[in-house]
Design an enzyme around this catalytic site. Structure first.
Site, short mmCIF file in Angstrom:
data_model
loop_
_atom_site.label_atom_id
_atom_site.label_comp_id
_atom_site.label_asym_id
_atom_site.label_seq_id
_atom_site.Cartn_x
_atom_site.Cartn_y
_atom_site.Cartn_z
N HIS A 151 38.73 43.27 -5.43
CA HIS A 151 37.58 43.70 -5.36
C HIS A 151 37.43 44.74 -4.46
CE1 HIS A 151 33.20 43.62 -6.46
NE2 HIS A 151 33.50 43.87 -7.50
N ASP B 295 25.14 52.72 -7.73
CA ASP B 295 25.75 52.22 -6.60
C ASP B 295 25.69 53.12 -5.32
OD1 ASP B 295 28.06 51.05 -5.15
OD2 ASP B 295 28.63 50.15 -7.13
N HIS C 11 24.18 48.35 -9.30
CA HIS C 11 25.25 47.57 -8.68
C HIS C 11 25.58 47.73 -7.18
CE1 HIS C 11 30.15 47.43 -8.73
NE2 HIS C 11 29.58 46.31 -9.31
N GLU D 280 37.92 41.23 -0.73
CA GLU D 280 36.78 42.19 -0.61
C GLU D 280 36.79 42.96 0.62
OE1 GLU D 280 34.04 42.62 -2.75
OE2 GLU D 280 34.05 40.66 -3.69
#
Length: 447
Positions: free
Chosen positions: A134, A165, A353, A381
């Site tokens: 991710h 986003d 998102h 992440e």
């Protein structure tokens, strides 16, 4: 009251890079992002490194690949590498069975243009359910383009619908080098990284062991910069994998508690880890103003309209909404007092998102982390923490914030949120089954 500044925070010890305000630009729409992305690709001369959950085989994905191929043909010494999640690349979209996924797309590109673009699939865990790549960020020459968006029609607003986003460009040699060095030094040599090319992909019986070894390695490797900068405007690259010694998680947690005036959180789904819920409660007791912008259940990429065939994955937005309802009920007094503001984003049939954080208009976190239990302990992440000591970027991020809340509704009372009695019959039935077996809690940990 405990002085939270008494102890040195982790962020103050990490390497960071100084930048000027002119080097940072925030894009406000997905179409602006697509335009900027293609422009940067078209002008690239040295390197293009793309990291995303996936690069889809659809019109927008093929458009980006066409520009990558043209850039390489124009400039043969240009280095192009794309990093995606291994498992996500080898399956179709939800509901598509017997599909080779985007891996077939990458293979076809390499057959037509051998070694022009290198596609790497990163396997974080044995199965997608237990962890994915991710990481976010695209490096084009010496520009770092950071967004939580993947590459497909909806993320790039190529057709009618879009998935909203955040999009930020930072011109910085040091940050760009840091991202590229991590990909080249930590990912490519790793045991669980596979090249999608014209040759058949062979997974031996040691796949499980290789991925496990890689997981241990990746949980230890961080972004590298020469030193910590004390300049007025700095950017710190952060990364984290797993529950223990997770650099990104620690910084999010510590910077939240460090808030002295206000905190803003962006999250696509309301499913905060327990530690962040407790942090919010502590801040409210200290009279810190908090604003949370979250996607309405209809703005979730898992939401299934009632006129379409139902799939159990469609339960996820309803589970998140029940969690939000409980949270609002618990903190109704803070909402009434003006300390807590909750906004639900919903715009037509588009999806939400966004993720990130602002603390006291000084710290700005750009990240792909959904601020949920899955991101907190399963997926790998990353993020960028901007420390704006003199408030040089206040207007820039205020403009972004106004654009974000443009399609939001403020929740002033818990009775504005639907309850299970308002849900479609099939949803109510499945939610009751999940609750009876406590599977609803498991759902929230892995989705």
């Amino acid at each position: 009251m405990v002085n939270l500044y008494r102890r040195k925070q982790l962020l103050e010890t990490l390497p960071s890079s100084s930048v000027s305000a002119a080097d940072i630009s925030v894009l406000l729409t997905a179409k602006d992002y697509l335009t900027q992305l293609l422009s940067l690709i078209n002008s690239a001369t040295t390197r293009i490194y793309i990291t995303a959950l996936y690069l889809e085989n659809d019109e927008a994905g093929r458009l980006v690949v066409e520009h990558l191929i043209a850039a390489k043909q124009r400039c043969p010494e240009l280095e192009i590498k794309v990093f995606v999640d291994f498992h996500r690349a080898r399956r179709g979209l939800i509901g598509q069975k017997n599909s080779e996924g985007n891996a077939a797309f990458y293979r076809d590109i390499d057959i037509a243009h051998p070694d022009l673009i290198k596609f790497y699939g990163v396997a974080v865990k044995q199965r997608e359910l237990f962890g994915v790549l991710h990481l976010k960020g695209l490096v084009i020459d010496d520009t770092l383009l950071y967004t939580g968006a993947s590459i497909n029609n909806i993320y790039l607003h190529y057709k009618e619908r879009y998935r909203y986003d955040r999009y930020c460009t930072i011109n910085s040699i040091a940050l760009s080098d840091s991202f590229v060095d991590y990909l080249n030094d930590a990912l490519i040599p790793s045991e669980g990284v596979y090249l999608f090319n014209r040759y058949p992909l062979v997974l031996d019986n040691k796949f499980k062991k290789k991925v496990a070894n890689q997981h241990k390695q990746l949980s230890r490797v961080k972004y590298q910069l020469p030193q910590h900068s004390n300049a007025d405007l700095t950017v710190t690259p952060l990364i984290g994998l797993g529950k223990r010694n997770n650099q990104l998680n620690k910084v999010i947690h510590q910077q939240m508690l460090q808030a002295q005036d206000n905190l803003v959180l962006y999250t696509p789904y309301f499913n905060l880890p327990g530690v962040l819920k407790r942090d919010i409660a502590r801040l409210l007791r200290r009279k810190i103003k908090i604003e949370i912008i979250v996607g309405d259940k209809r703005a979730s990429d898992f939401f299934i309209p009632e006129d379409q065939p139902f799939n159990k994955i469609g339960l996820v937005p309803y589970l998140y909404e029940t969690t939000l309802l409980q949270f609002v009920k618990r903190h109704q007094k803070s909402i009434n007092n003006g300390l807590l503001t909750i906004r639900l984003w919903q715009h037509d049939n588009n999806s939400f998102h966004l993720k990130g954080m602002k603390v006291d208009d000084r710290y700005h976190l750009l990240t792909g982390n959904n601020l949920n239990p899955r991101a907190w302990r399963l997926d790998i992440e990353n993020g960028l923490m901007i420390d704006d000591k003199q408030g040089q970027l206040i207007d820039t991020f205020a403009q972004e914030h106004q654009q974000i809340i443009k399609h939001t509704t403020e929740v002033k009372h818990w009775n504005q949120i639907q309850t299970a009695n308002d849900y479609p019959l099939i949803v109510r039935k499945w939610l009751n089954r999940l609750r009876r077996t406590n599977l609803d809690k498991l759902f929230k940990q892995y989705m």
